[in-house]
Motif scaffolding. Structure first.
Motif, PDB file in Angstrom:
ATOM      1  N   ILE A 246      68.512  33.183  77.493  1.00 56.47           N
ATOM      2  CA  ILE A 246      67.880  31.942  78.492  1.00 56.47           C
ATOM      3  C   ILE A 246      66.709  30.771  78.005  1.00 56.47           C
ATOM      4  O   ILE A 246      66.729  30.105  77.977  1.00 56.47           O
ATOM      5  CB  ILE A 246      67.911  32.253  80.213  1.00 56.47           C
ATOM      6  CG1 ILE A 246      70.163  32.662  80.450  1.00 56.47           C
ATOM      7  CG2 ILE A 246      68.121  30.751  80.650  1.00 56.47           C
ATOM      8  CD1 ILE A 246      69.674  33.108  82.017  1.00 56.47           C
ATOM      9  N   ASN A 247      66.153  31.575  78.176  1.00 54.90           N
ATOM     10  CA  ASN A 247      64.677  30.941  78.060  1.00 54.90           C
ATOM     11  C   ASN A 247      64.173  30.256  76.957  1.00 54.90           C
ATOM     12  O   ASN A 247      64.076  29.023  75.756  1.00 54.90           O
ATOM     13  CB  ASN A 247      62.898  31.356  78.016  1.00 54.90           C
ATOM     14  CG  ASN A 247      62.841  31.768  79.126  1.00 54.90           C
ATOM     15  OD1 ASN A 247      62.392  30.325  80.268  1.00 54.90           O
ATOM     16  ND2 ASN A 247      62.311  32.667  80.014  1.00 54.90           N
ATOM     17  N   SER A 248      65.402  31.058  75.916  1.00 53.63           N
ATOM     18  CA  SER A 248      64.923  30.812  74.251  1.00 53.63           C
ATOM     19  C   SER A 248      66.272  29.261  74.306  1.00 53.63           C
ATOM     20  O   SER A 248      66.390  28.843  73.135  1.00 53.63           O
ATOM     21  CB  SER A 248      65.608  31.648  73.506  1.00 53.63           C
ATOM     22  OG  SER A 248      67.119  31.982  73.534  1.00 53.63           O
ATOM     23  N   ILE A 249      67.481  28.769  75.193  1.00 51.10           N
ATOM     24  CA  ILE A 249      68.190  27.653  74.957  1.00 51.10           C
ATOM     25  C   ILE A 249      67.313  26.768  75.044  1.00 51.10           C
ATOM     26  O   ILE A 249      65.785  26.091  76.403  1.00 51.10           O
ATOM     27  CB  ILE A 249      69.263  27.911  76.238  1.00 51.10           C
ATOM     28  CG1 ILE A 249      70.040  28.969  76.592  1.00 51.10           C
ATOM     29  CG2 ILE A 249      69.949  27.014  76.340  1.00 51.10           C
ATOM     30  CD1 ILE A 249      70.526  29.602  77.467  1.00 51.10           C
ATOM     31  N   LYS A 250      67.812  25.542  73.731  1.00 49.27           N
ATOM     32  CA  LYS A 250      66.820  24.594  73.779  1.00 49.27           C
ATOM     33  C   LYS A 250      68.320  23.421  74.263  1.00 49.27           C
ATOM     34  O   LYS A 250      69.860  23.841  74.491  1.00 49.27           O
ATOM     35  CB  LYS A 250      67.122  24.293  72.541  1.00 49.27           C
ATOM     36  CG  LYS A 250      66.193  24.934  71.854  1.00 49.27           C
ATOM     37  CD  LYS A 250      64.890  25.689  72.665  1.00 49.27           C
ATOM     38  CE  LYS A 250      63.520  25.921  71.403  1.00 49.27           C
ATOM     39  NZ  LYS A 250      62.558  27.177  72.391  1.00 49.27           N
ATOM     40  N   PHE A 251      67.621  22.201  74.477  1.00 48.49           N
ATOM     41  CA  PHE A 251      68.739  20.624  75.201  1.00 48.49           C
ATOM     42  C   PHE A 251      69.776  20.349  73.922  1.00 48.49           C
ATOM     43  O   PHE A 251      70.992  20.141  74.613  1.00 48.49           O
ATOM     44  CB  PHE A 251      67.897  19.665  75.460  1.00 48.49           C
ATOM     45  CG  PHE A 251      68.198  18.897  75.918  1.00 48.49           C
ATOM     46  CD1 PHE A 251      68.768  18.846  76.246  1.00 48.49           C
ATOM     47  CD2 PHE A 251      68.361  17.339  75.382  1.00 48.49           C
ATOM     48  CE1 PHE A 251      70.184  17.278  76.971  1.00 48.49           C
ATOM     49  CE2 PHE A 251      68.661  16.391  75.624  1.00 48.49           C
ATOM     50  CZ  PHE A 251      69.245  15.936  76.655  1.00 48.49           C
ATOM     51  N   GLU A 252      69.208  20.967  72.698  1.00 45.80           N
ATOM     52  CA  GLU A 252      70.151  20.373  71.574  1.00 45.80           C
ATOM     53  C   GLU A 252      71.161  21.302  71.682  1.00 45.80           C
ATOM     54  O   GLU A 252      72.969  21.220  71.261  1.00 45.80           O
ATOM     55  CB  GLU A 252      69.245  20.270  70.307  1.00 45.80           C
ATOM     56  CG  GLU A 252      68.997  19.031  70.398  1.00 45.80           C
ATOM     57  CD  GLU A 252      69.307  18.473  70.137  1.00 45.80           C
ATOM     58  OE1 GLU A 252      70.640  17.891  69.352  1.00 45.80           O
ATOM     59  OE2 GLU A 252      68.623  17.233  70.620  1.00 45.80           O
ATOM     60  N   ASP A 253      71.189  22.803  72.024  1.00 44.43           N
ATOM     61  CA  ASP A 253      72.604  23.891  72.418  1.00 44.43           C
ATOM     62  C   ASP A 253      73.453  23.934  73.185  1.00 44.43           C
ATOM     63  O   ASP A 253      74.906  24.213  73.043  1.00 44.43           O
ATOM     64  CB  ASP A 253      71.631  25.099  72.943  1.00 44.43           C
ATOM     65  CG  ASP A 253      70.941  25.698  71.818  1.00 44.43           C
ATOM     66  OD1 ASP A 253      71.339  25.619  70.655  1.00 44.43           O
ATOM     67  OD2 ASP A 253      69.930  26.872  71.395  1.00 44.43           O
ATOM     68  N   VAL A 254      72.327  22.827  74.342  1.00 46.65           N
ATOM     69  CA  VAL A 254      73.472  22.203  75.597  1.00 46.65           C
ATOM     70  C   VAL A 254      73.978  21.025  75.033  1.00 46.65           C
ATOM     71  O   VAL A 254      75.367  20.664  75.614  1.00 46.65           O
ATOM     72  CB  VAL A 254      72.811  22.015  77.069  1.00 46.65           C
ATOM     73  CG1 VAL A 254      73.785  21.227  77.497  1.00 46.65           C
ATOM     74  CG2 VAL A 254      72.139  23.274  77.313  1.00 46.65           C
TER      75      VAL A 254
END
Length: 445
Positions: free
Chosen positions: A413-421
């Motif tokens: 979860i910490n590795s999720i970036k805004f661009e992923d969303v």
């Protein structure tokens, strides 16, 4: 599904790659007869959540007897060759803090919440049920009547659902077994006989098609010793090749359903977007979907609630939920209860206008960081509650995820970036993916 809201015992042959640096202490061992043990060690004042699960559900039912997996779940409480049904239920429900069972499309699970001092009793009963279930014709007839009443209460007699859920899944899956209801159909429930139930039991209720999940004050070594004692002499069955017909990615079909009833008092609109499995085929992608759905329509701080309920005052409430399947596509359902003085077409237009400008106009990095932190906080809280932690782990098992990924879920979860969303939201909320609209309202006089 929301993350916040669901062994083999002879000689150890494999052990999960648990690392002390992992986020959740999940350990696995699989022994010679194929039964898998999954343990999450938590400090829980001697309380353990867990039970036995089988990799079988309505998706494995014969097409002419939809509902047999659910009927078999009921029969698992009717006694064995060693215990009468009354003694079995008394032992289960008196000794445990909580006991239940559920059947899904892909897994059936028998769950308990109990003090550690009765773990032997629970494992002994579950092993007995796995090996010695008694399927009596009179008991079967009674349980079929119970299931029929459940079906009538949840579907035929419920003015709000009244086949709406079944219709929704039929629009999602043209060919897949996932289009059939777990509880079954009335005529097929009635025709289900001893032979069918017994064959289903013998085929799927084997140690190599099952797992034991234990969460709480127990170590993997303690669990292996206990489980081996009671399940170790149960012979391995034939490995099952689970057949799933996977639907085409995009059939181009769109559906609109209108449902009215004098027993319905509100005006409801549901928008169902299909999600291809490739968008949630690992734990990180699923977490991204959770964040996408929460920002859009989960709670009073969500974008849709702010726009449709607070600012424009079109609806009383609006929400969303994510529902996924192990082998095929899932869905995000956006639902709103709108005000009586509003027209359905206007409500639809206003809601979809926000949805289709979700990324370009409304989604911000600040909203992303808030929801990401909420998700991390929710997982942290689970360390204090074996039941909630167990239900989360079970949810991942039910939906076919690799527990190696679940061990490191906070890191993922910490590795999720805004661009992923942003990327996933743009791919999910398109006109092509809006496969069903359901309008439910009071019957006009």
């Amino acid at each position: 599904m929301r993350i916040t809201k669901f062994i083999a015992f002879l000689i150890v042959c494999t052990m999960g790659s648990f690392s002390r640096a992992s986020d959740i202490d999940i350990q696995e061992r699989t022994l010679d007869n194929g039964l898998k043990i999954i343990v999450v060690n938590l400090k829980s004042n001697g309380v353990i959540f867990g039970g036995v699960g089988y990799y079988v559900g309505s998706g494995d039912d014969p097409r002419n007897i939809v509902g047999v997996s659910h009927i078999l779940e009921h029969m698992m409480f009717k006694g064995t060759r060693n215990l009468s049904g009354d003694d079995l239920k008394k032992t289960i429900f008196v000794n445990n803090k909580y006991s239940n069972a559920f059947t899904g499309h892909d897994v059936t699970f028998y769950v308990h919440l109990f003090s550690k001092d009765i773990i032997d009793n629970n494992l002994k009963i579950e092993a007995d049920r796995m090996k010695n279930l008694r399927i009596d014709s009179k008991d079967l007839a009674k349980e079929k009547e119970v299931v029929i009443e459940e079906r009538k209460m949840r579907t035929e007699s419920d003015p709000r659902t009244n086949f709406m859920e079944e219709a929704a899944w039929k629009t999602m899956y043209l060919f897949s077994n996932y289009s059939y209801p777990v509880i079954g159909y009335l005529d097929q429930i009635k025709s289900c006989d001893q032979k069918v139930v017994r064959q289903h039991y013998k085929k799927y209720y084997k140690p190599n098609n099952a797992f034991v999940l234990l969460v709480g004050d127990i170590t993997i070594d303690e669990a292996v010793e206990k489980v081996k004692k009671y399940f170790g002499n149960i012979k391995k069955g034939k490995d099952q090749n689970r057949e799933r017909v996977i639907d085409p990615v995009n059939t181009g079909l769109r559906h609109t359903i209108e449902h009215e009833s004098p027993q319905i008092s509100t005006h409801d609109l549901n928008f169902i977007y299909k999600i291809d499995r490739k968008y949630f085929d690992n734990v990180k992608k699923l977490a991204i979907l959770e964040i996408v759905g929460s920002i859009l329509a989960s709670g009073e701080s969500s974008i849709l609630y702010q726009e449709i309920v607070d600012k424009k005052k079109i609806s009383y409430t609006i929400d969303s939920y994510l529902d996924i399947r192990t082998f095929d596509k899932g869905r995000i359902n956006i639902s709103t209860v709108f005000r009586e003085n509003q027209k359905k077409d206007i409500v639809e237009s206003e809601v979809l206008a926000v949805v289709y400008k979700y990324v370009s106009k409304y989604l911000t990095e600040e909203l992303f960081e808030i929801e990401k932190k909420k998700l991390l906080d929710q997982i942290e809280i689970l360390n204090d509650n074996p039941q909630n932690m167990g239900m989360m782990i079970l949810t991942y098992i039910v939906n076919g995820y690799n527990l190696d990924e679940v061990r490191n879920i906070k890191s993922l979860i910490n590795s999720i970036k805004f661009e992923d969303v942003k990327s996933i939201a743009e791919k999910i909320f398109t006109k092509d993916n809006l496969v069903l609209k359901i309008y439910s309202h009071p019957k006009e006089s």
